[in-house]
Design a protein around this motif. Structure first.
Motif, PDB file in Angstrom:
ATOM      1  N   MET A  78     -54.986 -68.981  79.031  1.00  0.00           N
ATOM      2  CA  MET A  78     -54.534 -67.700  79.804  1.00  0.00           C
ATOM      3  C   MET A  78     -53.752 -68.253  81.159  1.00  0.00           C
ATOM      4  N   ARG A  79     -52.492 -67.475  81.347  1.00  0.00           N
ATOM      5  CA  ARG A  79     -51.708 -67.518  82.605  1.00  0.00           C
ATOM      6  C   ARG A  79     -52.295 -66.334  83.188  1.00  0.00           C
ATOM      7  N   THR A  80     -52.472 -66.710  84.667  1.00  0.00           N
ATOM      8  CA  THR A  80     -53.150 -65.657  85.645  1.00  0.00           C
ATOM      9  C   THR A  80     -52.429 -65.456  86.838  1.00  0.00           C
ATOM     10  N   ALA A  81     -52.490 -64.117  87.676  1.00  0.00           N
ATOM     11  CA  ALA A  81     -51.825 -64.180  88.760  1.00  0.00           C
ATOM     12  C   ALA A  81     -52.813 -63.357  89.642  1.00  0.00           C
ATOM     13  N   PHE A  82     -52.703 -63.649  90.998  1.00  0.00           N
ATOM     14  CA  PHE A  82     -53.351 -63.265  91.885  1.00  0.00           C
ATOM     15  C   PHE A  82     -52.731 -62.426  93.063  1.00  0.00           C
ATOM     16  N   VAL A  83     -53.264 -61.463  93.588  1.00  0.00           N
ATOM     17  CA  VAL A  83     -52.463 -60.623  94.695  1.00  0.00           C
ATOM     18  C   VAL A  83     -52.672 -61.389  95.905  1.00  0.00           C
ATOM     19  N   VAL A  84     -51.734 -60.821  96.820  1.00  0.00           N
ATOM     20  CA  VAL A  84     -51.476 -61.586  98.219  1.00  0.00           C
ATOM     21  C   VAL A  84     -53.065 -61.948  98.944  1.00  0.00           C
ATOM     22  N   GLU A  85     -53.752 -60.738  98.883  1.00  0.00           N
ATOM     23  CA  GLU A  85     -55.023 -60.989  99.752  1.00  0.00           C
ATOM     24  C   GLU A  85     -55.845 -62.075  99.225  1.00  0.00           C
ATOM     25  N   THR A  86     -56.008 -62.264  97.863  1.00  0.00           N
ATOM     26  CA  THR A  86     -56.999 -63.323  97.136  1.00  0.00           C
ATOM     27  C   THR A  86     -56.153 -64.633  97.723  1.00  0.00           C
ATOM     28  N   VAL A  87     -54.885 -64.565  97.561  1.00  0.00           N
ATOM     29  CA  VAL A  87     -54.143 -65.956  97.740  1.00  0.00           C
ATOM     30  C   VAL A  87     -54.342 -66.285  99.123  1.00  0.00           C
ATOM     31  N   ARG A  88     -54.145 -65.395 100.268  1.00  0.00           N
ATOM     32  CA  ARG A  88     -54.302 -65.621 101.546  1.00  0.00           C
ATOM     33  C   ARG A  88     -55.772 -66.363 101.991  1.00  0.00           C
ATOM     34  N   ALA A  89     -56.656 -65.662 101.210  1.00  0.00           N
ATOM     35  CA  ALA A  89     -58.275 -66.139 101.478  1.00  0.00           C
ATOM     36  C   ALA A  89     -58.335 -67.603 100.803  1.00  0.00           C
ATOM     37  N   ALA A  90     -57.842 -67.806  99.681  1.00  0.00           N
ATOM     38  CA  ALA A  90     -57.931 -69.038  99.238  1.00  0.00           C
ATOM     39  C   ALA A  90     -57.155 -70.123 100.063  1.00  0.00           C
ATOM     40  N   GLU A  91     -55.991 -69.486 100.541  1.00  0.00           N
ATOM     41  CA  GLU A  91     -55.287 -70.662 101.386  1.00  0.00           C
ATOM     42  C   GLU A  91     -56.133 -70.890 102.796  1.00  0.00           C
ATOM     43  N   ARG A  92     -56.719 -69.877 103.331  1.00  0.00           N
ATOM     44  CA  ARG A  92     -57.387 -70.030 104.493  1.00  0.00           C
ATOM     45  C   ARG A  92     -58.714 -71.177 104.285  1.00  0.00           C
ATOM     46  N   GLU A  93     -59.170 -70.849 103.185  1.00  0.00           N
ATOM     47  CA  GLU A  93     -60.601 -71.655 102.878  1.00  0.00           C
ATOM     48  C   GLU A  93     -59.990 -73.164 102.630  1.00  0.00           C
ATOM     49  N   LEU A  94     -58.787 -73.245 102.296  1.00  0.00           N
ATOM     50  CA  LEU A  94     -58.466 -74.689 101.761  1.00  0.00           C
ATOM     51  C   LEU A  94     -57.822 -75.444 103.033  1.00  0.00           C
ATOM     52  N   MET A  95     -57.131 -74.565 104.012  1.00  0.00           N
ATOM     53  CA  MET A  95     -56.753 -75.141 105.217  1.00  0.00           C
ATOM     54  C   MET A  95     -57.697 -75.555 106.190  1.00  0.00           C
ATOM     55  N   ALA A  96     -58.875 -74.844 105.911  1.00  0.00           N
ATOM     56  CA  ALA A  96     -60.176 -75.392 106.884  1.00  0.00           C
ATOM     57  C   ALA A  96     -60.579 -76.456 106.583  1.00  0.00           C
ATOM     58  N   ARG A  97     -60.337 -76.896 105.558  1.00  0.00           N
ATOM     59  CA  ARG A  97     -60.861 -78.435 105.148  1.00  0.00           C
ATOM     60  C   ARG A  97     -59.782 -79.379 105.074  1.00  0.00           C
ATOM     61  N   LEU A  98     -58.636 -78.980 105.322  1.00  0.00           N
ATOM     62  CA  LEU A  98     -57.466 -80.235 105.519  1.00  0.00           C
ATOM     63  C   LEU A  98     -56.687 -80.552 106.918  1.00  0.00           C
ATOM     64  N   PRO A  99     -56.204 -81.506 107.059  1.00  0.00           N
ATOM     65  CA  PRO A  99     -55.464 -81.629 108.250  1.00  0.00           C
ATOM     66  C   PRO A  99     -54.548 -80.656 108.451  1.00  0.00           C
ATOM     67  N   GLU A 100     -54.191 -80.419 109.755  1.00  0.00           N
ATOM     68  CA  GLU A 100     -53.149 -79.326 110.075  1.00  0.00           C
ATOM     69  C   GLU A 100     -52.084 -79.671 109.602  1.00  0.00           C
ATOM     70  N   GLY A 101     -51.445 -78.755 108.654  1.00  0.00           N
ATOM     71  CA  GLY A 101     -50.015 -78.767 108.242  1.00  0.00           C
ATOM     72  C   GLY A 101     -49.835 -79.551 106.724  1.00  0.00           C
ATOM     73  N   ALA A 102     -51.122 -79.695 106.407  1.00  0.00           N
ATOM     74  CA  ALA A 102     -51.038 -80.630 105.162  1.00  0.00           C
ATOM     75  C   ALA A 102     -51.019 -79.899 104.143  1.00  0.00           C
ATOM     76  N   LEU A 103     -51.332 -78.520 104.094  1.00  0.00           N
ATOM     77  CA  LEU A 103     -51.114 -77.679 102.940  1.00  0.00           C
ATOM     78  C   LEU A 103     -49.405 -77.371 102.600  1.00  0.00           C
ATOM     79  N   MET A 104     -48.987 -77.215 103.655  1.00  0.00           N
ATOM     80  CA  MET A 104     -47.464 -76.783 103.730  1.00  0.00           C
ATOM     81  C   MET A 104     -46.796 -78.188 103.208  1.00  0.00           C
ATOM     82  N   GLN A 105     -47.237 -79.379 103.484  1.00  0.00           N
ATOM     83  CA  GLN A 105     -46.530 -80.497 102.987  1.00  0.00           C
ATOM     84  C   GLN A 105     -46.755 -80.507 101.662  1.00  0.00           C
TER      85      GLN A 105
END
Length: 478
Positions: free
Chosen positions: A1-28
């Motif tokens: 199944m191919r899935t898509a998520f709205v912006v609010e959900t994506v932003r929340a997942a990004e914040r959770e991941l960035m909290a565990r990574l060095p600064e700027g790592a997600l953008m890299q």
């Protein structure tokens, strides 16, 4: 199944991941995937990265930073990279430093650079963009879209609404879109989907909820859903679908609906209506009855509406049945919303945009521009599953994830094609699939049948019906 998520959900997942990574790592991570895709696109179009002229259209958001860091990676591989900064004072500082350190430059002549570019990276507006592009951004979007360059959108084409697929004014028309972490609804739903080009998904490690905001069946999902007769099956155990369609004026609608139904997995098809002679001449295996539908014999599902004219009695009789009912075409005009909502058995509506607009009391253009909100409103209003036909076919039901159909061809815009789809979906209902699965599986097979039948050329509705068997084999073989 191919899935898509709205912006609010994506932003929340990004914040959770960035909290565990060095600064700027997600953008890299995003920039690395973007640069790799761009290098591949350059290789496909002109043969190499070295010496290629690349232009970055850079807004003030994070996807402008993604574009700058990706541009720096391409510059280190020998590309000539120029960045057009819409707001120089608000451009991503780290990304701009990286680009300049790698030998890139800030453009002082955007029109000339865009005209000379081999590849353009659209990093004007990201997933948070709302309400269309401002004039300076719209001008760049038009220059990029009209250029001879290969245009790559960062995450989504600038100017489209991420959560709905709406396009409110000028927008970038991309040849490809590189999106991060997950698909966004706009990449699967028109009119935005048409602007996205080929979509490449880059995994950046997001942890997303199990329940998506939009989903699309893939071949394996369809193969799992399709009914297969067992050793003890007979025509009645496989399901019987009733077709209440056609009229003296439109007998062909009945023939085409029956054609779709016979190829949809049910064991038998009952036809009720004035086009019995035309149906039997074409499909002698059909069980015909003069009517009313309630006297025709047992069925597991009904299809009512194609070519029906003003025969409201047949519609009322079918809607009184305690089995799933698919309502299409004239049936949509004749079925009262209160009657549909009062049904205890499942109901599936299959309107095109014009019919959906009439049911919603809206303009057709409004429905076509806002397909996702429209199909959701219609499903809630009627308390039914709705398959909204069109350039993007969407399936919505109250409390369910909306599905988008990934197959199809513009050649399916031909008279009678929808009648075939109705019969096919009704047959799957009779075979035991629920309304959402029957609708989305039928749309998948119908779109694939049209694609296989067309091979880039014109087709008729009978060609689509005849192509369903090949589409079924294709789906189950994959």
């Amino acid at each position: 199944m191919r899935t898509a998520f709205v912006v609010e959900t994506v932003r929340a997942a990004e914040r959770e991941l960035m909290a565990r990574l060095p600064e700027g790592a997600l953008m890299q991570r995003a920039a690395a995937g973007l640069a790799a895709a761009c290098a591949e696109f350059l290789g496909q179009s002109r043969g190499k990265v070295y010496g290629s002229r690349v232009v970055l259209l850079v807004g003030s958001g994070d996807n402008g930073g993604d574009a700058l860091y990706a541009g720096a990676r391409l510059a280190r591989r020998g590309a000539g990279v120029a960045a057009v900064l819409l707001a120089p004072e608000r451009a991503h500082a780290g990304g701009l430093r990286a680009l300049l350190a790698a030998g890139g430059r800030v453009s002082t002549a955007p029109e000339r650079d865009i005209a000379d570019a081999r590849l353009i990276l659209d990093g004007i507006v990201g997933i948070g963009g709302k309400g269309g592009l401002r004039p300076d951004a719209a001008r760049l979007a038009a220059l990029a879209s009209d250029s001879r360059a290969f245009v790559v959108a960062v995450d989504l084409p600038s100017g489209v609404e991420a959560d709905t697929g709406e396009v409110r004014g000028p927008a970038v028309r991309a040849d490809a879109t590189v999106t991060f972490g997950t698909y966004k609804p706009c990449l699967l739903v028109d009119p935005a989907r048409e602007l996205a080009g080929a979509v490449r998904l880059v995994d950046i490690g997001l942890e997303l909820p199990a329940a998506a905001d939009l989903e699309a069946l893939q071949y394996a999902d369809v193969a799992e859903l399709l009914p297969v007769p067992g050793a003890e099956s007979d025509k009645y155990r496989r399901g019987v679908v009733g077709i209440a369609a056609g009229s003296a004026r439109y007998p062909g609608a009945a023939v085409l609906a029956v054609a779709g139904a016979l190829r949809g997995g049910a064991g038998a098809v009952r036809y009720v209506g004035p086009a019995a002679d035309a149906v039997i001449d074409r499909f002698p295996e059909t069980l015909v009855h003069a009517g009313p539908p309630s006297k025709a014999g047992r069925v597991q599902a009904w299809v009512v509406g194609p070519g029906l004219g003003d025969d409201a009695d047949r519609v009322r009789d079918v809607l009184a049945a305690d089995v799933p009912v698919l309502i299409d075409a004239d049936g949509l005009r004749l079925a009262a919303r209160a009657t549909v909502r009062a049904r205890t058995a499942p109901t599936l509506l299959t309107p095109h945009a014009g019919e959906a607009a009439a049911l919603l009391g809206a303009d057709r253009a409004e429905v076509e521009a806002s397909r996702l909100p429209a199909v959701r409103r219609l499903a809630e209003s009627y308390g039914a599953t709705v398959l909204l036909k069109g350039s993007t076919t969407l399936i919505a039901a109250p409390g369910r994830v909306v599905r988008v159909n990934p197959t199809g061809t513009s050649w399916l815009a031909t008279a009678g094609s929808g009648d075939v789809l109705s019969g096919l979906a009704g047959s799957l209902l009779a075979a035991g699939l629920d309304t959402v699965d029957a609708a989305s599986t039928a749309a998948f097979l119908h779109g694939l049948a049209g694609r296989l039948a067309a091979w880039g050329g014109p087709i008729g509705a009978q060609d689509v019906a005849e192509g369903v068997r090949g589409a079924w084999r294709e789906a189950t073989r994959a």
